[in-house]
Design a protein around this motif. Structure first.
Motif, PDB file in Angstrom:
ATOM      1  N   ALA A  33       0.802  -1.226   0.000  1.00  0.00           N
ATOM      2  CA  ALA A  33       0.000   0.000   0.000  1.00  0.00           C
ATOM      3  C   ALA A  33       0.834   1.275   0.000  1.00  0.00           C
ATOM      4  N   LYS A  34       2.031   1.215   0.607  1.00  0.00           N
ATOM      5  CA  LYS A  34       2.824   2.440   0.761  1.00  0.00           C
ATOM      6  C   LYS A  34       4.256   2.302   0.254  1.00  0.00           C
ATOM      7  N   ASN A  35       4.598   1.135  -0.285  1.00  0.00           N
ATOM      8  CA  ASN A  35       5.959   0.888  -0.776  1.00  0.00           C
ATOM      9  C   ASN A  35       7.010   1.210   0.285  1.00  0.00           C
ATOM     10  N   THR A  36       6.727   0.768   1.520  1.00  0.00           N
ATOM     11  CA  THR A  36       7.676   0.980   2.609  1.00  0.00           C
ATOM     12  C   THR A  36       7.746  -0.285   3.454  1.00  0.00           C
ATOM     13  N   SER A  37       8.354  -0.228   4.634  1.00  0.00           N
ATOM     14  CA  SER A  37       8.556  -1.421   5.458  1.00  0.00           C
ATOM     15  C   SER A  37       8.735  -1.009   6.916  1.00  0.00           C
ATOM     16  N   PHE A  38       9.067  -1.974   7.761  1.00  0.00           N
ATOM     17  CA  PHE A  38       9.363  -1.697   9.166  1.00  0.00           C
ATOM     18  C   PHE A  38      10.701  -0.967   9.336  1.00  0.00           C
ATOM     19  N   GLU A  39      11.547  -1.061   8.350  1.00  0.00           N
ATOM     20  CA  GLU A  39      12.911  -0.544   8.471  1.00  0.00           C
ATOM     21  C   GLU A  39      12.916   0.926   8.917  1.00  0.00           C
ATOM     22  N   GLY A  40      13.584   1.182  10.054  1.00  0.00           N
ATOM     23  CA  GLY A  40      13.731   2.532  10.554  1.00  0.00           C
ATOM     24  C   GLY A  40      12.518   3.111  11.258  1.00  0.00           C
ATOM     25  N   LYS A  41      11.456   2.308  11.420  1.00  0.00           N
ATOM     26  CA  LYS A  41      10.223   2.801  12.029  1.00  0.00           C
ATOM     27  C   LYS A  41      10.240   2.606  13.549  1.00  0.00           C
ATOM     28  N   THR A  42       9.488   3.456  14.248  1.00  0.00           N
ATOM     29  CA  THR A  42       9.279   3.322  15.687  1.00  0.00           C
ATOM     30  C   THR A  42       7.913   2.679  15.908  1.00  0.00           C
ATOM     31  N   VAL A  43       7.843   1.753  16.864  1.00  0.00           N
ATOM     32  CA  VAL A  43       6.641   0.937  17.034  1.00  0.00           C
ATOM     33  C   VAL A  43       6.139   0.992  18.473  1.00  0.00           C
ATOM     34  N   ALA A  44       4.831   1.190  18.642  1.00  0.00           N
ATOM     35  CA  ALA A  44       4.179   1.053  19.945  1.00  0.00           C
ATOM     36  C   ALA A  44       3.489  -0.296  20.000  1.00  0.00           C
ATOM     37  N   VAL A  45       3.739  -1.049  21.046  1.00  0.00           N
ATOM     38  CA  VAL A  45       3.108  -2.356  21.257  1.00  0.00           C
ATOM     39  C   VAL A  45       2.424  -2.344  22.612  1.00  0.00           C
ATOM     40  N   SER A  46       1.193  -2.827  22.684  1.00  0.00           N
ATOM     41  CA  SER A  46       0.539  -3.016  23.980  1.00  0.00           C
ATOM     42  C   SER A  46       0.578  -4.495  24.336  1.00  0.00           C
TER      43      SER A  46
END
Length: 453
Positions: free
Chosen positions: A227-240
């Motif tokens: 959908a966005k031509n991107t990935s997890f690489e370099g992203k910040t993630v919130a997990v509950s």
């Protein structure tokens, strides 16, 4: 709920009249039926054959008393459930939840969701769910064992490798599955794959522990790519959450190049701007079975916050990806708006129905990629079905084999959702796509098997 279709409105109104107190179940049904409006409009046979009326009514509900003795010699009584919801495409399959919040509404909602989730995996498994209002927290191993044996003494009459194959869920991990499996084997005098999530020494599958958490990341990765031509690489993630799903979602997010910065339990949450220390989290939650305050005490970079009503918890931080992995309805509209304001790109549900309908609507309106639970968290049941295959063949696959199959299944689930949404003019609406793709396979099987079914 208000539907454009008078047929769906009638079905929902009748269901609501008969189950007025079951708010979780009605919420789940309402969301699915709303997605199915264009499908029903295009397929009049569904109304003619009463498919919707049948699919929202469980094939069988089993409720039973569980009597067990605590360490002080006192008799305790809990209530057990198994809802065998739909077996059109295979034996009932779904977890067992041990938690004080468990009631018939919760189990029916989970079982109903499981129908479509299991269908999306493409594996031959139907939908079911079970559990008890027993609370394993604070209980000794012996108390856990006595409860599990008492629970299985009744449940064993209703399950089997080709009938109903339970697994774990909240409050049911490897320890509890072991006690239940031992009791089933003792009572039935047979060694079969009747439970999944078993230990590796007696028929369990590698990668089962990691499967739901890994799966939600695989689904999200494919959604981001497509959908966005991107990935997890370099992203910040919130997990509950800080249970099985959350821990392994955090681990896989790291492996995919992201930095998870939050986790939570029933008492509070952690914000760790340097990134959650997975090994420390495992030690606190899996080994010590302790509260997250112990994580913060051992990790100088971590902030621990006590849970208070009205606070956004893990959702208040600026992140690119949010993975709710705790419990139902944990992420509300205000949380969603805060995530949107902070620029969140994608949200995928690791828990079952963790976002309220209002939160989902807010994400969709804002153009945030949203992976619904029945698609995004299907990795656990998919790997449970792979465990069933290994049990049937008397084989044991490597971690890499199972993980590779899981990745392929989760990528396939995303594309099934994407294709179904596009087919009915709702491109990008993966909630509708998941419901439709899961429903169509089950509906076809129900129609083929006749009305009496």
């Amino acid at each position: 709920m208000n539907f454009k279709s008078s047929y769906l409105q009638g079905v929902y109104d009748g269901l609501e009249a008969r189950n007025a107190e079951q708010k979780e179940f009605l919420q789940a049904v309402g969301e699915v039926l709303e997605s199915l409006e264009p499908v029903v409009a295009a397929n009049p046979k569904l109304e003619e054959l009463g498919v919707i009326e049948r699919i929202v009514e469980p094939e069988r509900i089993i409720q039973f008393r569980v009597s067990w003795v605590d360490d002080k010699g006192k008799v305790q009584v809990n209530r057990g459930y198994r809802v065998q919801f739909n077996s059109a495409i295979g034996p009932y399959k779904g977890g067992l939840r041990l938690h004080p919040s468990v009631n018939l509404s919760v189990i029916k909602f989970l079982g109903f969701e499981q129908i479509f989730k299991n269908s999306l995996t493409t594996l031959p498994i139907g939908g079911g769910k079970g559990g008890s209002d027993f609370d394993p927290k604070g209980k000794s191993d012996m108390e856990i064992m006595r409860f599990c044996q008492a629970f299985m003494t009744e449940l064993s009459k209703h399950i089997g490798a080709d009938t109903d194959v339970p697994a774990g869920d909240i409050g049911v991990g490897g320890r509890e599955i072991g006690y239940m499996y031992g009791q089933y084997k003792r009572l039935r005098n047979e060694f079969t794959g009747v439970l999944t999530g078993k230990g590796l020494s007696y028929g369990g599958s590698l990668a089962r522990t990691e499967a739901t958490g890994y799966g939600v990341c695989y689904f999200t990765q494919e959604m981001l790519k497509s959908a966005k031509n991107t990935s997890f690489e370099g992203k910040t993630v919130a997990v509950s959450g800080a249970g099985n799903v959350a821990i392994y979602a955090i681990q896989k997010a790291y492996q995919l190049g992201a930095k998870p910065v939050t986790c939570s339990d029933s008492t509070g949450w952690i914000y760790d701007p340097e990134g959650i220390d997975v090994d420390l989290l495992k030690e606190v939650k899996e080994v010590k079975r302790a509260r997250l305050s112990e994580y913060a005490a051992a990790r100088p970079s971590a902030e621990y916050h006590e849970k208070k009503n009205g606070e956004h918890g893990v959702w208040q931080y600026k992140v690119d990806i949010a993975l709710p992995c705790a419990t139902q309805n944990e992420l509300d509209e205000n949380d969603a708006k805060m995530l949107i304001d902070n620029g969140v790109l994608a949200v995928s549900e690791g828990a079952n129905m963790p976002s309220t309908p209002e939160a989902v609507a807010a994400f969709q309106k804002a153009g945030v990629l949203f992976g619904p639970a029945k698609a995004a968290n299907a990795g656990g049941v998919a790997t449970s079905a792979l465990e069933m295959s290994q049990n049937s063949e008397r084989l044991h696959w490597s971690f890499e084999e199972v993980d590779s199959k899981l990745k392929g299944i989760m990528e396939g689930i995303f594309h099934a959702c994407d294709d179904a949404a596009k087919k009915y003019g709702m491109e990008g609406n993966y909630v509708a796509g998941a419901n439709i793709a899961g429903f169509e396979k089950v509906a076809d099987a129900m129609i083929a098997q006749g009305i009496a079914y």
